[in-house]
Design a protein around this motif. Structure first.
Motif, short mmCIF file in Angstrom:
data_model
loop_
_atom_site.label_atom_id
_atom_site.label_comp_id
_atom_site.label_asym_id
_atom_site.label_seq_id
_atom_site.Cartn_x
_atom_site.Cartn_y
_atom_site.Cartn_z
N GLU A 196 0.74 -1.08 -0.07
CA GLU A 196 -0.05 -0.06 0.06
C GLU A 196 0.91 1.15 -0.07
O GLU A 196 1.86 1.33 0.49
N SER A 197 0.49 2.22 -0.82
CA SER A 197 1.19 3.49 -0.79
C SER A 197 1.15 4.33 0.54
O SER A 197 0.14 4.28 1.19
N MET A 198 2.21 5.14 0.75
CA MET A 198 2.15 5.95 1.93
C MET A 198 2.00 7.26 1.63
O MET A 198 2.35 7.89 0.64
N VAL A 199 1.39 7.88 2.48
CA VAL A 199 0.86 9.52 2.42
C VAL A 199 1.36 10.26 3.34
O VAL A 199 1.59 9.65 4.62
N ARG A 200 1.44 11.53 3.19
CA ARG A 200 2.15 12.22 4.41
C ARG A 200 1.06 13.19 4.90
O ARG A 200 0.44 13.91 4.27
N CYS A 201 0.79 13.32 6.09
CA CYS A 201 -0.22 14.07 6.84
C CYS A 201 0.34 15.81 6.62
O CYS A 201 1.44 16.17 6.89
N ALA A 202 -0.58 16.60 6.26
CA ALA A 202 -0.19 17.96 5.82
C ALA A 202 -0.11 18.66 6.92
O ALA A 202 0.64 19.73 6.95
N HIS A 203 -0.59 18.24 8.09
CA HIS A 203 -0.19 19.12 9.57
C HIS A 203 0.96 18.75 10.26
O HIS A 203 1.85 19.59 10.54
N CYS A 204 1.01 17.49 10.51
CA CYS A 204 2.24 17.05 11.34
C CYS A 204 3.49 16.45 10.52
O CYS A 204 4.48 16.07 10.90
N GLY A 205 3.22 16.02 9.36
CA GLY A 205 4.18 15.51 8.54
C GLY A 205 4.46 14.06 8.61
O GLY A 205 5.36 13.32 8.01
N ILE A 206 3.63 13.16 9.64
CA ILE A 206 3.72 11.66 9.79
C ILE A 206 3.36 10.94 8.45
O ILE A 206 2.47 11.56 7.78
N HIS A 207 4.00 9.94 8.18
CA HIS A 207 3.55 9.38 6.97
C HIS A 207 2.56 7.87 7.52
O HIS A 207 2.91 7.35 8.44
N LEU A 208 1.61 7.85 6.74
CA LEU A 208 0.81 6.60 7.10
C LEU A 208 0.29 6.07 6.02
O LEU A 208 0.22 6.50 4.74
N PRO A 209 -0.16 4.57 6.02
CA PRO A 209 -0.79 4.17 4.77
C PRO A 209 -1.98 4.84 4.19
O PRO A 209 -2.79 5.48 4.95
N ARG A 210 -2.35 4.97 2.90
CA ARG A 210 -3.42 5.76 2.42
C ARG A 210 -4.80 5.12 2.94
O ARG A 210 -5.81 6.23 3.14
N SER A 211 -4.96 4.17 3.04
CA SER A 211 -6.31 3.60 3.66
C SER A 211 -6.62 4.17 4.97
O SER A 211 -7.67 4.13 5.46
N GLU A 212 -5.47 4.71 5.83
CA GLU A 212 -5.72 5.07 7.04
C GLU A 212 -5.87 6.51 7.11
O GLU A 212 -6.35 7.09 8.17
N ALA A 213 -5.67 7.19 6.24
CA ALA A 213 -5.42 8.63 6.08
C ALA A 213 -7.10 9.22 5.88
O ALA A 213 -7.87 8.70 5.28
N THR A 214 -7.07 10.62 6.08
CA THR A 214 -8.23 11.14 6.01
C THR A 214 -8.00 12.04 4.64
O THR A 214 -6.91 13.00 4.81
N SER A 235 -5.63 12.45 11.05
CA SER A 235 -6.67 12.40 11.85
C SER A 235 -7.92 13.71 11.50
O SER A 235 -7.40 14.54 10.82
N GLN A 236 -8.86 13.44 12.06
CA GLN A 236 -9.93 14.53 11.81
C GLN A 236 -9.47 15.88 12.49
O GLN A 236 -9.60 16.80 11.98
N GLU A 237 -8.91 15.64 13.63
CA GLU A 237 -8.18 16.79 14.62
C GLU A 237 -7.21 17.56 13.76
O GLU A 237 -7.40 19.03 13.69
N ALA A 285 -7.12 17.71 10.47
CA ALA A 285 -7.74 18.29 9.37
C ALA A 285 -8.48 19.56 9.64
O ALA A 285 -8.57 20.46 9.13
N ARG A 286 -9.02 19.36 10.97
CA ARG A 286 -9.86 20.84 11.50
C ARG A 286 -8.66 22.02 11.56
O ARG A 286 -8.80 23.09 11.47
N LEU A 287 -7.47 21.57 12.29
CA LEU A 287 -6.52 22.44 12.53
C LEU A 287 -5.79 23.10 11.34
O LEU A 287 -5.43 24.11 11.38
N GLY A 288 -5.78 22.26 10.32
CA GLY A 288 -5.38 23.05 8.71
C GLY A 288 -3.68 22.49 8.77
O GLY A 288 -3.13 21.86 9.52
N GLU A 289 -3.18 23.18 7.66
CA GLU A 289 -2.13 23.05 7.34
C GLU A 289 -0.94 23.85 8.27
O GLU A 289 -1.47 25.02 8.62
N ARG A 290 0.08 23.26 8.32
CA ARG A 290 1.35 23.98 9.32
C ARG A 290 2.08 24.73 8.52
O ARG A 290 2.54 24.65 7.41
#
Length: 85
Positions: free
Chosen positions: A49-67, A76-78, A80-85
């Motif tokens: 599975e491909s990995m994606v990066r969170c736009a807020h904290c930069g952590i890498h996680l599987p695409r299926s677990e990302a929002t 996480s939804q939190e 996404a609510r806080l927005g990009e850093r």
């Protein structure tokens, strides 16, 4: 005594030449080999599975677990609510 010294020098020279030839053969042999294969997947493992990066904290996680919101990925939804850093 002189003959013994000459024989020792001859033997050392032959051993040095043999070592150089062996080293050259081993480097030629390794360059001709095909590149190593990736490790085989173990039974029971899911598909790759491909990995994606969170736009807020930069952590890498599987695409299926990302929002995915507004074309950006979040861990996480939190975040996404806080927005990009």
């Amino acid at each position: 005594m002189g003959k013994l010294l000459i024989w020792v020098i001859v033997i050392l020279a032959v051993m040095m030449v043999m070592r150089i030839v062996a080293a050259r053969n081993s480097t030629r042999h390794t360059t001709r080999q095909s590149p190593p294969k990736p490790p085989a997947r173990q039974p029971g493992q899911g598909p790759v599975e491909s990995m994606v990066r969170c736009a807020h904290c930069g952590i890498h996680l599987p695409r299926s677990e990302a929002t995915l919101l507004d074309g950006k990925t979040w861990c996480s939804q939190e975040h996404a609510r806080l927005g990009e850093r």
